[in-house]
Design a protein around this motif. Structure first.
Motif, short mmCIF file in Angstrom:
data_model
loop_
_atom_site.label_atom_id
_atom_site.label_comp_id
_atom_site.label_asym_id
_atom_site.label_seq_id
_atom_site.Cartn_x
_atom_site.Cartn_y
_atom_site.Cartn_z
N TRP A 82 0.83 -1.20 0.00
CA TRP A 82 0.00 0.00 0.00
C TRP A 82 0.87 1.26 0.00
O TRP A 82 0.61 2.19 -0.76
N GLU A 83 1.91 1.28 0.84
CA GLU A 83 2.76 2.47 0.91
C GLU A 83 3.59 2.65 -0.36
O GLU A 83 3.96 3.77 -0.70
N LYS A 84 3.88 1.55 -1.05
CA LYS A 84 4.61 1.63 -2.32
C LYS A 84 3.67 1.87 -3.49
O LYS A 84 4.09 1.84 -4.64
N LYS A 85 2.36 2.11 -3.15
CA LYS A 85 1.34 2.40 -4.15
C LYS A 85 1.21 1.28 -5.19
O LYS A 85 1.04 1.54 -6.40
N MET A 86 1.30 0.06 -4.71
CA MET A 86 1.09 -1.11 -5.55
C MET A 86 -0.23 -1.78 -5.17
O MET A 86 -0.81 -1.50 -4.12
N LYS A 87 -0.73 -2.64 -6.03
CA LYS A 87 -1.96 -3.36 -5.72
C LYS A 87 -1.74 -4.16 -4.43
O LYS A 87 -0.69 -4.79 -4.26
#
Length: 372
Positions: free
Chosen positions: A46-51
């Motif tokens: 989530w923090e790496k803006k991935m699914k």
């Protein structure tokens, strides 16, 4: 203790910690707060803006993505500063799985800011608010998956099983688990046998010397009386001079704080403070310093009129105040207990949360009363 002989670096995860470290004259290195084998994959994605669906979390665990991320992050630091010793906070203990295979010539030591976190037969554990020695579940019982979850939450069960596989894989690297089995008597932290552990407290604060394990080394009070505090209340210095002048004329000084844990206007804290103020207002010849957060000050000030001998600050230099205090009212955090002993200040200990404020344990409070 070590600073005259070593160049010391702290890996920190936030601005406040970085400011504290730098102000003490040490080097601060920013890192992420991700740790391996603790189920942080969803937050990592989530923090790496991935699914970050359950399927993506499952794939992330199986591919050891977080392990490789943490390994690269720590390797960049270690390869740059080339340390002789790495102290690993026991609550970041799984970093040892990341470091041990790559850095065999560097001493890896656990650092424990609490008292011993192990279960010792016949003694309460450091995280027990209520001692029930006959009802402590064993590790197998705690990890047992309820049968209904296989029917109602099958994907969660699958993720749990894959996490177990991941842990076995990471601990098998270079035969780590053969040399350092997962401690069966651990409680609050994932610890491994035969790893040196430094405890920042005196052995005398334990329930008994029997609690000490061969790999544990107690360093005593570990107080730095030249500590430089941060985020201090800007009005403190002027008002404190006036308070000390009154004390030198015969008034007694009471100091009350509940550490950094209570950041809001917590109901239990407010109830206790109001009862304490009721009692203090009937005392003559005292000055009282409260160090509590701004929300508490605003709430208390709205609820009642604050007498002129009661001084409320957002944050004060605790060691400086303890040098003059005649009584310390505290929630019983281990740091406050040690500092009170160091300056010989009697304590009134009132644990607000029996799961967090028991690091000293009841017999410690009795011992402190005798020492002071």
């Amino acid at each position: 203790m070590l600073s005259p002989y070593y160049d010391i670096h702290f890996a920190v995860t936030g601005d406040v910690l970085e400011e504290i470290v730098v102000k003490q004259g040490y080097n601060a290195i920013r890192t992420s707060s991700f740790r391996v084998a603790l189920g942080m994959e969803e937050r990592y994605l989530w923090e790496k803006k991935m699914k970050h669906s359950k399927w993506e979390v499952l794939k992330c665990i199986r591919a050891n993505e977080l392990y490789h991320y943490r390994q690269n992050e720590l390797a960049e630091i270690v390869d740059r500063i080339k340390p002789d010793i790495i102290f690993i906070d026991i609550f970041n203990s799984t970093d040892i799985l990341v470091l041990q295979s790559r850095y065999k010539n560097i001493s890896l030591i656990f650092l424990n800011p609490m008292l011993s976190t192990y279960k010792i037969p016949g003694f309460p554990t450091v995280d027990q608010g209520k001692w029930t020695p006959d009802k402590l579940p064993d590790e197998e019982t705690k990890r047992r998956i309820p049968f209904k979850y296989f029917l109602t939450r099958p994907f969660d069960v699958l993720i749990r099983k894959v996490m177990d596989m991941q842990f076995q894989e990471l601990t098998s690297i270079d035969g780590f688990l053969d040399k350092h089995p997962l401690a069966k008597d651990r409680t609050s932290a994932m610890l491994f046998d035969n790893i040196p552990e430094i405890i920042l407290a005196p052995l005398e604060l334990e329930m008994s010397p029997k609690v000490s394990k061969p790999n544990q080394h107690y360093l005593g009070l570990c107080i730095s009386d030249n500590r430089k505090d941060t985020e201090l209340d800007t009005s403190f210095d002027i008002r404190f001079e006036e308070i000390i002048e009154r004390r030198e004329k015969g008034r007694r000084l009471i100091y009350c704080t509940f550490g950094t844990f209570y950041q809001g206007s917590d109901r239990a804290l407010l109830d206790f403070l109001n009862k304490l103020l009721d009692a203090i207002e009937g005392l003559e010849n005292v000055e009282v310093i409260f160090s509590v957060n701004k929300l508490v000050i605003e709430t208390i000030s709205y609820q009642r009129k604050i007498p002129s001998n009661i001084h409320m600050f957002n944050r004060v230099p605790q060691l400086r105040v303890l040098k003059y205090a005649d009584l310390f009212v505290t929630h019983g955090g281990l740091g406050s207990i040690k500092e009170s002993i160091y300056y010989g200040v009697p304590m009134l200990v009132y644990p607000l949360d029996l799961h967090y404020d028991v690091s000293g344990l009841p017999t410690t409070y009795l011992l402190v009363a005798e020492l002071c």
